[in-house]
Enzyme design. Structure first.
Site, PDB file in Angstrom:
ATOM      1  N   CYS A  89      21.655 -23.535   7.058  1.00  0.00           N
ATOM      2  CA  CYS A  89      21.825 -22.462   6.070  1.00  0.00           C
ATOM      3  C   CYS A  89      23.230 -21.854   6.106  1.00  0.00           C
ATOM      4  O   CYS A  89      24.177 -22.494   5.690  1.00  0.00           O
ATOM      5  CB  CYS A  89      20.734 -21.423   6.269  1.00  0.00           C
ATOM      6  N   HIS A 146      15.080 -23.677   7.704  1.00  0.00           N
ATOM      7  CA  HIS A 146      14.866 -22.913   8.936  1.00  0.00           C
ATOM      8  C   HIS A 146      13.477 -23.255   9.458  1.00  0.00           C
ATOM      9  O   HIS A 146      12.795 -24.147   8.955  1.00  0.00           O
ATOM     10  CB  HIS A 146      14.868 -21.405   8.627  1.00  0.00           C
TER      11      HIS A 146
HETATM   12  N1  GLN Z   1      23.827 -15.570   3.707  1.00  0.00           N
HETATM   13  C1  GLN Z   1      23.515 -16.903   3.214  1.00  0.00           C
HETATM   14  C2  GLN Z   1      22.616 -16.892   1.967  1.00  0.00           C
HETATM   15  O1  GLN Z   1      21.937 -15.925   1.733  1.00  0.00           O
HETATM   16  C3  GLN Z   1      22.814 -17.705   4.309  1.00  0.00           C
HETATM   17  C4  GLN Z   1      21.451 -17.130   4.676  1.00  0.00           C
HETATM   18  C5  GLN Z   1      20.823 -17.836   5.859  1.00  0.00           C
HETATM   19  O2  GLN Z   1      21.497 -18.331   6.750  1.00  0.00           O
HETATM   20  N2  GLN Z   1      19.476 -17.860   5.874  1.00  0.00           N
HETATM   21  O3  GLN Z   1      22.587 -17.887   1.253  1.00  0.00           O
END
Ligand code: GLN
Length: 243
Positions: free
Chosen positions: A95, A194
């Site tokens: 992510c 995730h």
């Molecule tokens: N801040 C980034 C987004 O919202 C990554 C979020 C995350 O790592 N879950 O896309």
């Protein structure tokens, strides 16, 4: 048992990027090596640490604020990471960490964050947040699915020689439009999954370990099989899970 084999894993900036149990990916890699008698040198990398070559680099996800802090540190070491990529090192970014593998990440508010261009891709924050279960069909793993949980507003677009990890069966993936999820380029892998990803996708964990062993020893490896009855039952229970 694999006689006295060893790989090294660098965990990049875990104090800043480690969201939704991403540490579970490290635990899975280490345990799946230990269960086979493979030694793991595990280094947590913090800001201003001197970087040394490792077989596998892992970076987790995080909110925009943590990404801003890490982006500068990653960019300082861009040439090092590009050289490591071209020397066959394995990268897994989840992510927020994945987004910084590209050329840039443009958050909804605030300055554009420079990425390290490990992959020919870019990310821009969208108005909608994608939150839910994801199933991906791949063409390089068996079983040919990956399952996980996404929570991001970033929309990632692959370019050039980048291949996706696979095609989204359920969920949104990279951008909710082109049905791609994640990225594969050389030994660089990125994903929005995730969950954490690897405990529920042991076949992908082993794929990465084999690549890391090849980086370390310069030859192909086929790991001995483990009893993954529980892991595969969990994986199968999530395949196609409604979004
Ligand atoms: N801040 C980034 C987004 O919202 C990554 C979020 C995350 O790592 N879950 O896309």
């Amino acid at each position: 048992m694999e006689d006295s084999l060893e790989i090294s894993i660098a965990h990049l900036y875990p104090k800043h990027l480690n969201l939704y149990g991403d540490l579970g990916n490290i635990i899975t890699l280490i345990k799946r090596c230990e269960w086979r008698g493979i030694n793991v040198v595990y280094d947590k990398i913090d800001f201003n640490d001197k970087l040394a070559s490792h077989d596998l680099y892992f970076i987790g996800g995080g909110q925009d604020k943590q990404q801003q802090e890490v982006a500068g540190e990653l960019y300082k070491n861009k040439e090092f990471f590009l050289k490591e990529r071209d020397n066959g090192a394995v990268f897994l970014g989840i992510c927020g960490g994945y987004q910084l593998f590209g050329h840039y990440y443009q958050p909804f508010d605030g300055e554009k964050l420079k990425g390290i261009s490990l992959i020919d891709a870019y990310t821009v924050a969208g108005k909608k947040r994608f939150i839910g279960n994801v199933t991906v069909k791949t063409d390089f793993l068996y079983p040919d699915t990956l399952v996980g949980f996404e929570n991001h507003s970033g929309l990632t677009y692959l370019q050039g020689d980048c291949k996706p990890l696979g095609t989204v069966v359920t969920g949104n993936g990279n951008n909710g439009v082109d049905r791609t999820e994640g990225v594969r380029y050389k030994n660089v892998f990125g994903t929005y999954l995730h969950g954490s990803l690897l405990p529920k996708n042991p076949h992908f964990a082993d794929y990465l370990i084999e690549l890391a062993l090849k980086k370390h020893y310069g030859r192909d490896f086929s790991l001995q099989k483990l009893d993954d009855t529980i892991e595969i039952k969990t994986h199968e229970s999530l395949v196609g899970k409604a979004y």
